[in-house]
Design a protein around this motif. Structure first.
Motif, short mmCIF file in Angstrom:
data_model
loop_
_atom_site.label_atom_id
_atom_site.label_comp_id
_atom_site.label_asym_id
_atom_site.label_seq_id
_atom_site.Cartn_x
_atom_site.Cartn_y
_atom_site.Cartn_z
N LEU B 12 0.83 -1.21 0.00
CA LEU B 12 0.00 0.00 0.00
C LEU B 12 0.87 1.26 0.00
N LYS B 13 0.50 2.18 -0.88
CA LYS B 13 1.22 3.44 -0.96
C LYS B 13 0.18 4.55 -0.95
N THR B 14 0.30 5.49 -0.05
CA THR B 14 -0.64 6.62 -0.01
C THR B 14 0.15 7.90 -0.19
N VAL B 15 -0.17 8.62 -1.26
CA VAL B 15 0.58 9.84 -1.58
C VAL B 15 -0.36 11.03 -1.52
N VAL B 26 2.52 6.83 3.36
CA VAL B 26 2.63 5.39 3.55
C VAL B 26 3.34 4.84 2.32
N ASP B 27 4.43 4.11 2.53
CA ASP B 27 5.28 3.75 1.41
C ASP B 27 5.50 2.24 1.36
N GLY B 28 4.59 1.55 0.69
CA GLY B 28 4.79 0.12 0.49
C GLY B 28 4.56 -0.71 1.73
N VAL B 29 3.41 -0.52 2.37
CA VAL B 29 3.11 -1.26 3.60
C VAL B 29 2.37 -2.57 3.26
N THR B 30 2.86 -3.66 3.83
CA THR B 30 2.26 -4.96 3.62
C THR B 30 2.01 -5.65 4.95
N PHE B 31 0.78 -6.07 5.19
CA PHE B 31 0.50 -6.92 6.35
C PHE B 31 -0.85 -7.60 6.17
N LEU B 232 8.43 6.08 9.68
CA LEU B 232 8.48 6.95 8.50
C LEU B 232 7.82 6.31 7.27
N GLY B 233 6.61 5.80 7.46
CA GLY B 233 5.84 5.30 6.33
C GLY B 233 6.11 3.87 5.92
N GLN B 234 7.04 3.21 6.60
CA GLN B 234 7.35 1.83 6.22
C GLN B 234 7.20 0.89 7.41
N VAL B 235 6.94 -0.39 7.08
CA VAL B 235 6.96 -1.40 8.13
C VAL B 235 8.43 -1.76 8.35
N ILE B 236 8.91 -1.69 9.60
CA ILE B 236 10.31 -2.04 9.82
C ILE B 236 10.45 -3.37 10.55
N GLU B 237 9.38 -3.78 11.24
CA GLU B 237 9.43 -5.09 11.87
C GLU B 237 8.02 -5.63 12.06
#
Lengths: 333, 338
Positions: B12-15, B26-31, B232-237
């Motif tokens: 998911l990307k929200t610009v 939101v920059d390339g979130v996957t879950f 910062l817009g990404q999933v890190i863990e």
């Protein structure tokens, strides 16, 4: 748990810097025509002592009167009753010049770093303003001191001419702390100084507060709703509920030997960010009653799981149970 | 495979368009979210956790927002639905509770009106039935004497009660997914404990998936089963809750956990801090987004962005140096065993 050697264990029995007794604050409720209809009993009967270089934490939920208590110390709100002795003088009775000179020795840091700095002033001028008001030093001396304080609180000196909106929340809180330090006070009232900050910034500001306490010999009145933060920074903790102090003692004693049922419930309700600790939660039912018509007897009896008949009619006094551990509850007296 | 997950968010990307150019919140979130689980979405302000939720609900002003990626719910991509189709899902299949219950409730309607409205729109019930259902829902969330309460206005009840009303409203159509955006942040701890209990009980009763957005890691430990940490817009863990608290593999997660004052920690020790502040979204660092604040950062981190990679079952991390953190973890555990 291992026995802890910590700051709370030191002897606290020196002469207090500030001695507050029977503090009371009622806010009148007025009808549209100015007649007083009743009172919001924000602070009922509070007493505490503040010692040099020590931190007294005041905790409680919203509406318990902790902020009002802090504000009356600086006479930002006028108390209804009570005394606050500082250097042999009663702060609540001072006027004019004497009041101004006392205010130089007491400063405050507010919760919201966004609304407590003047957006039209440069941060250098913000920090110099208290010195100007109290006529401290020449213009260049004030500027030097402001630069010095900026550096001490972790802001670069070249940001002296910037405006508050150019800083983040954590940095603004640092500027607020620098402003409070400008007049070299001996007491700082901190009203929820880290509640509006993110976790990673919160710990930076707490560390800063601890550093400057040592360096400037400060006494802190630290008001917060977050018990884990207060536990970290305070030497003594007072727990407030509906305008009353229900328990007050050293930090270690409060956490190892909790007496008041409200304190117990409060401690058990804190979510702990550690999955290995399993604890039993005491959920107290209902909401805080209105301070306009507080319950008779013990103010906590409407929510207390241990309430006995006596609690409904007789108000418990804050009395010493163990040495240095005061509690207002019928279960112990 | 298709039915295993209730919700699949894919890249998911929200610009947002802004005066100073596009901002990727939101920059390339996957879950994914399963039935009956509580997924925690954690991070500091500005990390994009609320925007992710609002993208799932399609609540953002679409004049100024561009989406990319997929949000699959019940086999349909929510991002490709029309507004009319979304109306049938919002508040019906997916509901949301907000942080501030006072401003989220309409001050000029009674509580009963507001809950019944949702029920009448989505379940096509008559007014009388809807009111009875509203009373049942209020009872479910633990509000005393709900028959009287439904005639009251939001200003007449306390903050904790208002949050219960919000929950009652959100759950009135038996949604399969509930999004709770900081539901207890504005509440006192004793009331927070009550509300978390209500959410936990109802989740089991209704077997719904819950996305719990919060910045409070204590709340996460208490109610979540799995956690996604954002920066910062990404999933890190991403990890299940026990793993996240016992062996976090991203330096940011580790730093966050260490910087909270512990209720049983050593009071004389200084608190751990993470250097610096979260950078602005207009000024995203090259390479790993956390690198400028990271104590483990190497040359590689500053130049090349790491990908979210699967480390073991149910733990994903976006870091070049996770092996070092893993090693430290093993050493730490070894010393405690000895």
């Amino acid at each position: 748990m291992q026995p802890q050697l910590s700051k709370g264990k030191e002897e606290l029995h020196t002469t207090p810097l500030l001695e507050v007794n029977q503090l009371q604050k009622y806010f009148p409720i007025q009808s549209p025509f100015g007649r007083t209809k009743g009172y919001v009993k924000a602070v009922e009967n509070i007493e505490f002592n503040l010692y040099q270089k020590k931190t007294l934490g005041i905790v409680g939920e919203s509406g318990c009167g902790k902020s009002t208590t802090g504000r009356t110390m600086l006479r930002l709100t006028e108390p209804t009753n009570g005394t606050a002795m500082y250097k042999g003088k009663d702060i609540f009775k001072l006027k004019g010049k004497e009041l101004k000179s006392i205010r130089r020795e007491m400063q405050m840091v507010f919760q919201d770093p966004h609304s407590s700095l003047n957006p039209k002033k440069r941060i250098g001028a913000i920090i110099e303003e208290p010195m100007e008001i109290h006529r401290i030093g020449s213009k260049s001396e004030r500027m030097d001191r402001a630069m010095d304080l900026l550096k001490k609180t972790g802001i670069r000196e070249d940001q002296y001419f910037r405006f508050p909106h150019e800083f983040s929340g954590g940095q603004r809180q640092r500027i607020g702390i620098a402003r409070a330090l400008a007049v070299n006070p001996s007491i700082i009232v901190l009203d929820e100084p880290v509640s509006a900050l993110d976790v990673s910034i919160q710990s930076q500001v707490i560390n800063l507060l601890e550093e400057i306490q040592d360096e400037f010999n400060l006494a802190y009145l630290f008001i917060s709703h977050d018990l884990s933060v207060v536990r970290h920074i305070a030497d003594e903790i007072g727990v407030m509920y509906l305008g009353n102090m229900v328990e007050i003692t050293t930090t270690d004693e409060l956490f190892t030997n909790t007496l008041h049922p409200y304190t117990k419930a409060l401690l058990s309700a804190i979510p702990i960010p550690d999955r290995s600790i399993k604890k039993e939660r005491i959920i107290i039912k209902g909401d805080i009653p209105s301070p306009i018509s507080p319950p008779s007897g013990c103010v906590f009896h409407t929510r207390c799981p241990y309430a006995i008949e006596e609690c409904q009619s007789v108000k418990p006094e804050l009395k010493e149970k163990n040495t240095g551990h005061q509690v207002a509850c019928h279960l112990y007296h | 495979m298709g039915n295993q997950y209730l919700l699949e968010v894919n890249e998911l990307k929200t610009v947002f368009s802004s005066e100073s150019g596009p901002v990727t919140a939101v920059d390339g979130v996957t879950f994914n979210v399963k039935h009956g689980e509580v997924l925690g979405l954690v991070g500091e302000s500005g990390c994009g956790k609320s925007v992710t939720a609002e993208s799932i609900m399609r609540l953002l002003n679409e004049k100024h927002t561009k989406y990319d990626g997929e949000i699959n719910f019940n086999g349909r991509n929510l991002l490709s639905l029309t507004n009319e189709e979304m109306l049938g899902i919002r508040g019906n299949k997916i509901s949301m509770i907000f942080q501030d219950a006072m401003t989220s409730l309409n001050p000029v309607y009674t509580i009963g009106d507001q809950i019944a409205e949702t029920i009448m729109i989505h379940q096509k019930m008559k007014k009388k039935e809807a009111y009875n259902k509203a009373i049942d829902m209020l009872k479910l969330t633990g509000i005393p004497s709900p028959e009287k309460r439904i005639h009251e206005y939001p200003h007449e009840i306390s903050g904790g009660m208002r949050q219960r009303v919000m929950i009652a409203m959100a759950l009135s159509c038996k949604p399969s997914l509930l999004i709770a955006d900081e539901p207890t942040t504005a509440l006192d701890v004793t009331i927070q404990a009550q509300i978390l209990d209500v959410i936990n009980e109802l989740k089991e009763e209704l077997n719904m998936g819950v996305i719990m957005i919060t910045h409070d890691l204590g709340v996460v430990a208490e109610v979540c089963t799995r956690v996604v940490v954002m920066y910062l817009g990404q999933v890190i863990e991403e990890a299940d809750v026990d793993t996240l608290f016992s062996s976090p593999l991203h330096p940011y997660t580790k730093g966050l956990l260490k910087s909270i004052p512990k209720i049983d920690g050593d009071r004389n020790k200084k608190l751990h801090t993470i250097n610096g502040v979260v950078p602005s979204l207009n000024n995203i660092p090259n390479g790993c987004r956390f690198a400028p604040r990271c104590t483990y950062a190497t040359e590689e981190c500053l130049n090349e962005a790491p990908l979210l990679q699967v480390i073991k079952d149910n733990q994903k991390v976006r870091c070049w140096n996770y092996r070092q953190l893993l090693k430290e973890e093993v050493q730490n555990n070894a010393t405690t065993i000895i």
